[in-house]
Design a protein around this motif. Structure first.
Motif, PDB file in Angstrom:
ATOM      1  N   ARG A 111      16.760   4.503  -5.916  1.00 13.48           N
ATOM      2  CA  ARG A 111      17.613   4.987  -4.806  1.00 13.48           C
ATOM      3  C   ARG A 111      17.185   6.369  -4.343  1.00 13.48           C
ATOM      4  O   ARG A 111      17.246   6.663  -3.151  1.00 13.48           O
ATOM      5  CB  ARG A 111      19.077   4.970  -5.234  1.00 13.48           C
ATOM      6  N   ALA A 112      16.728   7.187  -5.290  1.00 10.45           N
ATOM      7  CA  ALA A 112      16.268   8.531  -4.911  1.00 10.45           C
ATOM      8  C   ALA A 112      15.048   8.451  -3.981  1.00 10.45           C
ATOM      9  O   ALA A 112      14.761   9.376  -3.236  1.00 10.45           O
ATOM     10  CB  ALA A 112      15.932   9.337  -6.168  1.00 10.45           C
ATOM     11  N   ARG A 113      14.335   7.310  -4.041  1.00  9.80           N
ATOM     12  CA  ARG A 113      13.176   7.126  -3.150  1.00  9.80           C
ATOM     13  C   ARG A 113      13.553   6.401  -1.865  1.00  9.80           C
ATOM     14  O   ARG A 113      12.685   6.047  -1.067  1.00  9.80           O
ATOM     15  CB  ARG A 113      12.104   6.265  -3.846  1.00  9.80           C
ATOM     16  N   GLY A 114      14.849   6.073  -1.738  1.00  8.08           N
ATOM     17  CA  GLY A 114      15.275   5.326  -0.551  1.00  8.08           C
ATOM     18  C   GLY A 114      15.131   3.821  -0.716  1.00  8.08           C
ATOM     19  O   GLY A 114      15.295   3.063   0.242  1.00  8.08           O
ATOM     20  N   TRP A 115      14.811   3.360  -1.924  1.00  9.73           N
ATOM     21  CA  TRP A 115      14.742   1.920  -2.192  1.00  9.73           C
ATOM     22  C   TRP A 115      16.127   1.442  -2.626  1.00  9.73           C
ATOM     23  O   TRP A 115      16.973   2.261  -3.022  1.00  9.73           O
ATOM     24  CB  TRP A 115      13.732   1.601  -3.305  1.00  9.73           C
ATOM     25  N   SER A 116      16.350   0.103  -2.610  1.00 12.98           N
ATOM     26  CA  SER A 116      17.707  -0.389  -2.868  1.00 12.98           C
ATOM     27  C   SER A 116      18.085  -0.333  -4.355  1.00 12.98           C
ATOM     28  O   SER A 116      19.245  -0.176  -4.688  1.00 12.98           O
ATOM     29  CB  SER A 116      17.845  -1.817  -2.349  1.00 12.98           C
ATOM     30  N   GLY A 117      17.145  -0.465  -5.256  1.00 13.58           N
ATOM     31  CA  GLY A 117      17.468  -0.431  -6.687  1.00 13.58           C
ATOM     32  C   GLY A 117      16.324  -0.980  -7.519  1.00 13.58           C
ATOM     33  O   GLY A 117      15.206  -1.177  -7.015  1.00 13.58           O
ATOM     34  N   ALA A 118      16.620  -1.244  -8.802  1.00 12.47           N
ATOM     35  CA  ALA A 118      15.580  -1.689  -9.734  1.00 12.47           C
ATOM     36  C   ALA A 118      14.929  -2.993  -9.268  1.00 12.47           C
ATOM     37  O   ALA A 118      13.723  -3.208  -9.454  1.00 12.47           O
ATOM     38  CB  ALA A 118      16.177  -1.854 -11.128  1.00 12.47           C
ATOM     39  N   ARG A 119      15.745  -3.859  -8.641  1.00 12.24           N
ATOM     40  CA  ARG A 119      15.207  -5.141  -8.180  1.00 12.24           C
ATOM     41  C   ARG A 119      14.078  -4.917  -7.163  1.00 12.24           C
ATOM     42  O   ARG A 119      13.093  -5.648  -7.154  1.00 12.24           O
ATOM     43  CB  ARG A 119      16.346  -5.958  -7.558  1.00 12.24           C
ATOM     44  N   GLU A 120      14.269  -3.901  -6.337  1.00 16.54           N
ATOM     45  CA  GLU A 120      13.218  -3.620  -5.334  1.00 16.54           C
ATOM     46  C   GLU A 120      11.944  -3.108  -6.007  1.00 16.54           C
ATOM     47  O   GLU A 120      10.837  -3.391  -5.538  1.00 16.54           O
ATOM     48  CB  GLU A 120      13.719  -2.624  -4.277  1.00 16.54           C
ATOM     49  N   ILE A 121      12.102  -2.388  -7.123  1.00 16.05           N
ATOM     50  CA  ILE A 121      10.890  -1.938  -7.845  1.00 16.05           C
ATOM     51  C   ILE A 121      10.098  -3.170  -8.289  1.00 16.05           C
ATOM     52  O   ILE A 121       8.873  -3.245  -8.139  1.00 16.05           O
ATOM     53  CB  ILE A 121      11.240  -1.071  -9.077  1.00 16.05           C
ATOM     54  N   VAL A 122      10.852  -4.165  -8.836  1.00 19.09           N
ATOM     55  CA  VAL A 122      10.176  -5.382  -9.316  1.00 19.09           C
ATOM     56  C   VAL A 122       9.503  -6.104  -8.144  1.00 19.09           C
ATOM     57  O   VAL A 122       8.320  -6.492  -8.220  1.00 19.09           O
ATOM     58  CB  VAL A 122      11.172  -6.316 -10.042  1.00 19.09           C
ATOM     59  N   GLN A 123      10.249  -6.257  -7.030  1.00 18.73           N
ATOM     60  CA  GLN A 123       9.679  -6.963  -5.864  1.00 18.73           C
ATOM     61  C   GLN A 123       8.421  -6.252  -5.372  1.00 18.73           C
ATOM     62  O   GLN A 123       7.403  -6.888  -5.099  1.00 18.73           O
ATOM     63  CB  GLN A 123      10.702  -7.009  -4.726  1.00 18.73           C
ATOM     64  N   ARG A 124       8.490  -4.928  -5.297  1.00 18.52           N
ATOM     65  CA  ARG A 124       7.324  -4.172  -4.820  1.00 18.52           C
ATOM     66  C   ARG A 124       6.149  -4.291  -5.797  1.00 18.52           C
ATOM     67  O   ARG A 124       4.994  -4.341  -5.387  1.00 18.52           O
ATOM     68  CB  ARG A 124       7.695  -2.704  -4.634  1.00 18.52           C
ATOM     69  N   SER A 125       6.470  -4.333  -7.104  1.00 22.73           N
ATOM     70  CA  SER A 125       5.374  -4.431  -8.079  1.00 22.73           C
ATOM     71  C   SER A 125       4.654  -5.777  -7.931  1.00 22.73           C
ATOM     72  O   SER A 125       3.428  -5.853  -8.038  1.00 22.73           O
ATOM     73  CB  SER A 125       5.896  -4.259  -9.509  1.00 22.73           C
ATOM     74  N   VAL A 126       5.439  -6.819  -7.652  1.00 21.35           N
ATOM     75  CA  VAL A 126       4.835  -8.151  -7.474  1.00 21.35           C
ATOM     76  C   VAL A 126       3.920  -8.148  -6.246  1.00 21.35           C
ATOM     77  O   VAL A 126       2.862  -8.775  -6.229  1.00 21.35           O
ATOM     78  CB  VAL A 126       5.949  -9.234  -7.350  1.00 21.35           C
ATOM     79  N   ALA A 127       4.330  -7.356  -5.235  1.00 20.81           N
ATOM     80  CA  ALA A 127       3.523  -7.281  -4.009  1.00 20.81           C
ATOM     81  C   ALA A 127       2.343  -6.312  -4.147  1.00 20.81           C
ATOM     82  O   ALA A 127       1.564  -6.137  -3.219  1.00 20.81           O
ATOM     83  CB  ALA A 127       4.415  -6.861  -2.848  1.00 20.81           C
ATOM     84  N   GLY A 128       2.247  -5.650  -5.310  1.00 22.59           N
ATOM     85  CA  GLY A 128       1.075  -4.797  -5.552  1.00 22.59           C
ATOM     86  C   GLY A 128       1.286  -3.303  -5.313  1.00 22.59           C
ATOM     87  O   GLY A 128       0.330  -2.535  -5.367  1.00 22.59           O
ATOM     88  N   ASP A 129       2.526  -2.873  -5.071  1.00 24.53           N
ATOM     89  CA  ASP A 129       2.811  -1.442  -4.835  1.00 24.53           C
ATOM     90  C   ASP A 129       2.529  -0.650  -6.126  1.00 24.53           C
ATOM     91  O   ASP A 129       3.170  -0.854  -7.159  1.00 24.53           O
ATOM     92  CB  ASP A 129       4.286  -1.317  -4.414  1.00 24.53           C
ATOM     93  N   GLU A 130       1.599   0.287  -6.048  1.00 22.35           N
ATOM     94  CA  GLU A 130       1.151   0.976  -7.264  1.00 22.35           C
ATOM     95  C   GLU A 130       2.197   1.893  -7.872  1.00 22.35           C
ATOM     96  O   GLU A 130       2.258   2.048  -9.085  1.00 22.35           O
ATOM     97  CB  GLU A 130      -0.120   1.770  -6.952  1.00 22.35           C
ATOM     98  N   VAL A 131       3.033   2.497  -7.022  1.00 25.13           N
ATOM     99  CA  VAL A 131       4.088   3.382  -7.537  1.00 25.13           C
ATOM    100  C   VAL A 131       5.095   2.548  -8.333  1.00 25.13           C
ATOM    101  O   VAL A 131       5.523   2.928  -9.434  1.00 25.13           O
ATOM    102  CB  VAL A 131       4.780   4.132  -6.366  1.00 25.13           C
ATOM    103  N   ALA A 132       5.461   1.401  -7.785  1.00 25.06           N
ATOM    104  CA  ALA A 132       6.410   0.514  -8.471  1.00 25.06           C
ATOM    105  C   ALA A 132       5.795  -0.004  -9.776  1.00 25.06           C
ATOM    106  O   ALA A 132       6.458  -0.044 -10.822  1.00 25.06           O
ATOM    107  CB  ALA A 132       6.784  -0.651  -7.549  1.00 25.06           C
ATOM    108  N   ILE A 133       4.531  -0.368  -9.719  1.00 24.21           N
ATOM    109  CA  ILE A 133       3.850  -0.877 -10.930  1.00 24.21           C
ATOM    110  C   ILE A 133       3.843   0.207 -12.015  1.00 24.21           C
ATOM    111  O   ILE A 133       4.137  -0.055 -13.177  1.00 24.21           O
ATOM    112  CB  ILE A 133       2.406  -1.339 -10.595  1.00 24.21           C
ATOM    113  N   ALA A 134       3.562   1.446 -11.627  1.00 24.29           N
ATOM    114  CA  ALA A 134       3.511   2.533 -12.613  1.00 24.29           C
ATOM    115  C   ALA A 134       4.881   2.743 -13.248  1.00 24.29           C
ATOM    116  O   ALA A 134       4.984   2.977 -14.463  1.00 24.29           O
ATOM    117  CB  ALA A 134       3.024   3.813 -11.945  1.00 24.29           C
ATOM    118  N   LYS A 135       5.944   2.646 -12.457  1.00 28.03           N
ATOM    119  CA  LYS A 135       7.290   2.870 -12.995  1.00 28.03           C
ATOM    120  C   LYS A 135       7.643   1.777 -14.013  1.00 28.03           C
ATOM    121  O   LYS A 135       8.174   2.056 -15.089  1.00 28.03           O
ATOM    122  CB  LYS A 135       8.310   2.888 -11.849  1.00 28.03           C
TER     123      LYS A 135
END
Ligand code: BMX
Length: 292
Positions: free
Chosen positions: A185-209
């Motif tokens: 949320r501090a990054r303007g994303w909706s929550g942990a679920r969005e981190i997972v979705q972004r990681s699946v799509a290859g987002d490197e910041v999400a993958i690192a987290k």
């Protein structure tokens, strides 16, 4: 028939257990504005109402440390004002049924050990020293040592979320679902679920987290292996069961090398229902002991 209830930081779930399967499973969100004992128990009783007529006892898996049926929240974000709250007494009085209460991860450890990823049918390897780790709102743990569920009279045991991360913060404050929600949320994303979705799509910041979170959980599991001789760990919880999480835990162990890489880490086979199954199976065994 046993009535099973799971009180988690995000949802309440209930079902009937007939000794081999869950029936009539139902769930609702954990009250979010008011997480006091009164509010959460009222919501749980509403959920249980349609099921309770058929049950001989109630078995509960709850977030928080549990001593003699009383629940204390370690994390006040998950449950507020729960200090030695007599959950067993409250449910016994409200439902007029014998009540059994376990910590959610302890219950899930027993459920997986008897009916899931720790059971003899699930692998030929010996799993009598087995752990369950839930990576959900918080991070919880449960231990089966020499085939027995490990519990203590004071209630504080296997609380993996309160083992310390390298920055001296409790592990779940760094790596749990609520922590990842806050970070997202501090990054303007909706929550942990969005981190997972972004990681699946290859987002490197999400993958690192996610790699950081899974890496810390892997180290906590590795410490169980060398300290207690746990040889298999099942990972569950909403975040723990999300895409790629288990694989990241396994990759960390592989990178750590010997001896830690000998620890077997598997997916919880009962999914999000491990706590319901474990609490019910535990209660059934306790009742059988009382009535020879
Ligand atoms: C927290 C702690 C544990 C629990 C774990 C997982 C509280 C209220 N709970 O570490 O007892 O096992 O969370 O719980 O302090 P969940 O709600 O995230 O499933």
């Amino acid at each position: 028939m046993i009535l099973a209830l799971d009180i988690g930081g995000t949802k309440l779930a209930a079902a009937l257990w007939d000794g081999s399967q869950l029936l009539e499973r139902t769930e609702c969100p954990t009250p979010s504005a008011d997480r006091s004992p009164h509010s959460v128990v009222s919501a749980a009783l509403e959920l249980l109402k349609p099921l309770s007529g058929q049950a001989l006892s109630i078995a509960v898996a709850t977030t928080g440390s549990v001593a003699d049926g009383r629940v204390t929240a370690l994390n006040a974000d998950t449950l507020q004002g729960w200090y030695a709250f007599d959950l067993r007494g409250a449910l016994k009085n409200a439902l007029d049924l014998p009540a059994f209460v376990l910590n959610d991860a302890d219950a899930a450890a027993w459920g997986e050990y008897k009916h899931g990823a720790g059971s003899a049918s699930s692998s030929s390897a010996d799993s009598s020293n087995f752990a369950f780790v839930t990576v959900s709102t918080g991070i919880g743990g449960g231990l089966v040592l020499n085939g027995q569920l490990h519990t203590t009279a004071h209630g504080l045991h296997a609380e993996l979320g309160y083992t310390l991360a390298p920055n001296d913060q409790p592990l779940e404050i760094v790596a749990g679902g609520a922590a990842l929600d806050r970070w997202a949320r501090a990054r303007g994303w909706s929550g942990a679920r969005e981190i997972v979705q972004r990681s699946v799509a290859g987002d490197e910041v999400a993958i690192a987290k996610l790699t950081e979170s899974a890496g810390l959980v892997a180290r906590a599991a590795a410490n169980l292996f060398v300290s207690l001789g746990i040889t298999r760990v099942a990972i569950g919880g909403g975040l723990g069961l999300s895409a790629g999480y288990l694989e990241r835990v396994q990759a960390t162990l592989a990178q750590l090398g010997e001896p830690w890489n000998a620890l077997e880490v598997v997916r919880a086979e009962l999914g999000v229902d491990a706590g319901l199954v474990g609490a019910a199976a535990w209660a059934m065994a306790q009742q059988a002991k009382r009535t020879p």
